[in-house]
Enzyme design. Sequence first.
Site, mmCIF file in Angstrom:
data_model
loop_
_atom_site.group_PDB
_atom_site.id
_atom_site.type_symbol
_atom_site.label_atom_id
_atom_site.label_comp_id
_atom_site.label_asym_id
_atom_site.label_seq_id
_atom_site.Cartn_x
_atom_site.Cartn_y
_atom_site.Cartn_z
ATOM 1 N N ILE A 471 23.557 12.943 13.595
ATOM 2 C CA ILE A 471 24.663 12.919 14.552
ATOM 3 C C ILE A 471 24.169 13.326 15.941
ATOM 4 O O ILE A 471 24.939 13.779 16.777
ATOM 5 C CB ILE A 471 25.825 13.822 14.085
ATOM 6 C CG1 ILE A 471 25.359 15.271 13.866
ATOM 7 C CG2 ILE A 471 26.446 13.277 12.812
ATOM 8 C CD1 ILE A 471 26.510 16.249 13.547
ATOM 9 N N ASN A 637 10.080 20.275 15.351
ATOM 10 C CA ASN A 637 9.851 19.455 16.540
ATOM 11 C C ASN A 637 10.438 20.193 17.743
ATOM 12 O O ASN A 637 11.650 20.198 17.944
ATOM 13 C CB ASN A 637 10.534 18.093 16.350
ATOM 14 C CG ASN A 637 10.304 17.165 17.530
ATOM 15 O OD1 ASN A 637 10.117 17.597 18.667
ATOM 16 N ND2 ASN A 637 10.315 15.882 17.260
ATOM 17 N N GLY A 708 17.354 25.745 10.291
ATOM 18 C CA GLY A 708 18.439 24.949 10.891
ATOM 19 C C GLY A 708 18.828 25.445 12.265
ATOM 20 O O GLY A 708 18.766 26.649 12.553
ATOM 21 N N GLU A 711 23.892 25.036 14.890
ATOM 22 C CA GLU A 711 24.985 25.921 15.298
ATOM 23 C C GLU A 711 24.531 27.105 16.136
ATOM 24 O O GLU A 711 25.267 27.574 16.995
ATOM 25 C CB GLU A 711 25.721 26.476 14.066
ATOM 26 C CG GLU A 711 25.618 25.649 12.800
ATOM 27 C CD GLU A 711 26.703 24.629 12.601
ATOM 28 O OE1 GLU A 711 27.792 24.806 13.166
ATOM 29 O OE2 GLU A 711 26.458 23.634 11.882
#
Lengths: 755, 174, 339
Positions: A471, A637, A708, A711
């Site tokens: 997304i 990355n 992750g 958020e």
Amino acid sequence: MLNSSKVVGLPLSRIDGPLKVTGRAKYAAEHFGPGMLQGYVLFSTIATGRIAEIDTSEAERFPGVVKVYTHENRPPAAKKDEQWKDEVAVPGHPFRPLENDRVLYDGQPIALVVADSFEAARDATSIIRVRYEAGEPHTDLKREQDNSYVPPVPRDKQMAPPPPRGNPEGAFAQAPHQISATYSLEGEYHNPMELFGTTVIFGQDGELTIYDKSQGSQNSHDTVCKIFGLDPEKVVAHNEFVGGAFGSGLRPKYQLFFAVMASLDMKRSVKVEMSRREMFYLTWRPTSIQNLSLAADAEGRLQSVMHHAMHATSQYEDYQENVANWSGLLYKCDNVKITYEITKLDVSTPGDMRAPGAATGVTALETAMDELAYEVGLDPVELRIRNFIHRDQNQDKEITSKALHACYREGAARFGWSERVMQPRSMRDGNDLVGWGMATGVWEAQLSPAEARVRLSSDGKVVVSAAASDIGTGTYTILGQIGADAFDLPLHAVSVKIGQSTLPKTAVQGGSWTAASSGSAVQVASRMVIATLLRHAQKMENSPLAKATEEQVEVADGRLVLEANHQVGVAISDIMDAAGVTFIEENGKVEPDPSIQKKFSAYTHSGVFVEVKVDEELCRPRVTRVVIAVAAGKILNPKTARSQILGGVVMGLGMALYEEGLADHRIGRIMNPNIAEYHVPAHADVEDIEVIFIEEDDDKASPIGVKGLGEIGIVGVAAAVSNAIFHATGSRIRSFPITLDKILADNLLESETVQ
Amino acid sequence: MDLSSQTSSLPTCSVSLSINGQKHDLELHPWVSLLDLLRGPLELTGTKKGCDHGQCGACTVLVDGQRVNSCLKLAVSLDGSEITTIEGLGSPENMHPMQKAFLEHDAYQCGYCTPGQICSAVGLVGEGHAHNRAEIRELMSGNLCRCGAYTNIADAIEEVMGAEAAKSNKEAAE
Amino acid sequence: MRQFSYSRAETVSDAVAALASNPEAQLLAGGTNLVDLMKYNVTRPGAIVDINRLPLKEIEDLPNGGLRIGALASNSAVAYDPRVQERYPLLSSAVLAGASAQLRNAATTGGNILQRTRCYYFYDPSTPCNKREPGSGCGAIGGVNRIQAILGASDKCIAVHPSDMCVALAALDAVVEVEGPDGKRDIPFTEFHRLPGDRPESDNTMARGEMVTAIRLEGNHFASHYTYLKLRDRLSYAFALVSVAAAMEVSSDGAIVDLRVALGGVAHKPWRDKLAEAEFAGQPANEETFRQVARRLLAGAKGQGENDFKIPLAERSIIRALKQAASGRPQDQSVKAIQ
């Protein structure tokens, strides 16, 4: 754990980039089928009540219109709530479009016009006549808060508040330093740039090819199959390109239902694309009111934390997010009470929006921590360091890694925090008061079950596939990097197929778990391919790898070799020739390891440092500098990772200063449902933002060491801005967004007091 | 090309547009916006619909070299115009320098506002009114990016502007 | 959107005739406001007369040192015209404070002065609005009124005029040239827009069938002491909460010779009070005077609740703008620090 290599850990450009920058990437509403029809939605203009009469006769005669659907003629669909519940549904009764004459919220879809052109569908919608029997709307959380309740069915176990510990009231009463305050946040709207849309191509044998704006193609697929009783084999859902979502695409939206309904009913291809206005009626970050009480001893050590959070939900579902639990785990405190309630309003069900819960609760907690720092007389960073804990007291578990000290240290150093004068209103630049504020950010590092397929061909090319989504997160690129790393290939030798329901099973893209989960699955599948290669190699005559084990080999330069000695090995093409195959393909799978989960919690952390300048007389704030240091495990990355954090920070600036639905509670309506007057940050609002990554070696958060990043970038930003505004002006604004009128009002009050 | 056959009872107008160098003679209903013409009948979906009301800039194209919001232009009112969309600037195999700079600087995430940003940036460079980063930011503020790629977008544009300036200095020197 | 007939006018008299003969006709220029309103079903014209081919794009020098700006000159063309930048930098600055580069490229001078309010209720056809539907009531009174008027409002309408360009044109005493079935006439800019009173549906004093053909600016002495200061919720691409166009001529001993102050975002029209301005001729150009100017201009200001803050904000903005103008340091629209 994944180590940095020729491809992993490098700032590589996105592999899907060339299609995006040249306009060739196709989003949900950009597909075409022969004789395709277009749908347009009419929405309700009351917030509660019923449709007494809906007259579509004129619209039906409108040139180009094929059919108008209302609750009076909607084709049949599933009857049971269970059949309407998608992968991430919340407790309650899922909304069913055109089910009956009842109106549950302003902006509810009440008719669908299908026509041979977009314009005909749109324009016919404007001549449908509706007569309502309207009830009195209840949409003001402040007025309804006495009706709040503890959700009887928790959304999941993690979200229920932890049991109280210690004696929070008593410790609060006895502590030398106390602060207690109420924080309110107005409702926010995701507003991804792409409008929600679905294209359904109706096949010759009735099979459906669906392009849906969604954070999970399999969720779209499974949900429509359940609702319409379709053969799952005859439906394929795609979401190869998603124009942003930020949580709004986790649950399927009504345009998917409409497009499939009309397509099945008319046996035609159908496209339904929403208007921007409808994007405000889908889902939202709920309005919230929080009470926080913190107490500390003379040295600033927390003695008591009491956090009560309450936010809005709809009349038909109990939306829940983890708002307040963070207050029990971010800092060390033995006396903690966390309570959480929701309140029903005549609104659409709120939903997850970037860092759901944390963005709200940590804003209150970190503003309160700043208030406590001033109460105790301690530097805000020092206060946080004094309360550091490397344990999750809520769940009484160890933490996999928490390089938060380094975030404070590196962030403060780059920002120049040591130059800060504690006293508010003590720094200025021309007409501006200058303020420096900081906050901590925290988010869960989650692993969700995920599968991936890896195919290695004899020509050395690799294909990685999974039903994962991108997304804007960089999924294509990082999965390609992990695949390339496993086979010692340049990134361009790997192709990545994602965004299709037929691919290996993957959860919706949310919670920042995709990189950790799908990335680990790709690594597992790659290792399985290498194991198969080894088995084939060992069958070759005089194989130099005859005695090697799976752990001892790797791929280098097109050969399967011993890790310890690359001279020993066999060319991949020779192995496949000998085995008589042209490719090797394996499916890999990961899921959370219960033995780790039992002992450990995993979180990402950040230290956010913000400079604001507030015109002293005009009270207009602007953010001139942000430094954010993030500890989130392994960075696959740095280029795309930095972008993720930049995006979180920018959305945090909107949360801090601009974003709010302005409601007219007399009619229960958001009056600014457009992006001219619902202000998301524009270019001019964003000066330079510096992102620092503190790498953590963490082999428990996920198999590849990734935690992750989707958020963590937003969490704490609004608090850091509000703290900086306090530092600049001496005004403590506890109601978000902090628009200039609020600073001005406080300034006027202050000058009256002085006079 | 007659794009109005199915609702043929309604009046149409003849319009001639040059789109990415290709001439299109069209029979159009007057209420069709340039954006909907591009994204619908012409299947040039690189131009994006983000708000349909001039509030976001995702639909930015170049009309006779000037950047405009295609959602607020009735296609019939542009008879005789030359229109350049993102597809006309370059292809994946042969990118425009601005497209390359966006790729290199990661000046996008979801990619949805990107074609509008790039067309707008090309228009900005052509206008010649931005001379520093603050002016780039101000004059690019008509293109919203919800992914928050602004910092990288400014970097990409600065690089292209720097390269153009270097090129024209060199030409002037020669 | 309502479906409509479309025609292209080749001459001004064509356009005027088309407008006069069909009460449902509207003129289309840049389309940035009209097409927006049509898509929201706020305006539903039955006929569109496209005037983009009319020869009204030029910006011409006038013998007295002034300029005539054709109604179809784009906002960008006006803002970046070297003559406008040199002689009317206030106008250039105000135009650049509004909308976005794309919108300014498309929007025209005539269209800008005819743009409709951004009142949320005006934009939402399911709510009452006396401007959109005379007699239906005003949703904004007692509703969401943070952006609404503090000056010159009526019990029928509290909407504000959204233009930035018009605030500068009001300060500069521009003249609007219109042409209608009865020929051409000039309307002084400050008389062009009107207060809502009992007829909020009427934004301006043009008669039915008239169209704007040009804006005329006389020679002036404000090119070195001026500013356009705009306060809004984000730093660009947002409508004004309060804006101030200020211009002054100052004598060598620091006294005000000529003072112009126009306010945006506060009233149904760009707000100017020429009588008040005249009272300050001869006064020293200093902060105390500017404070008195601000108080005098805002003497009748009345808030609606949520927008009460606009009164102190306007007061402080006027003072700051006058300081900027007096010191010859106008606000740069790309620089976000307020000078």
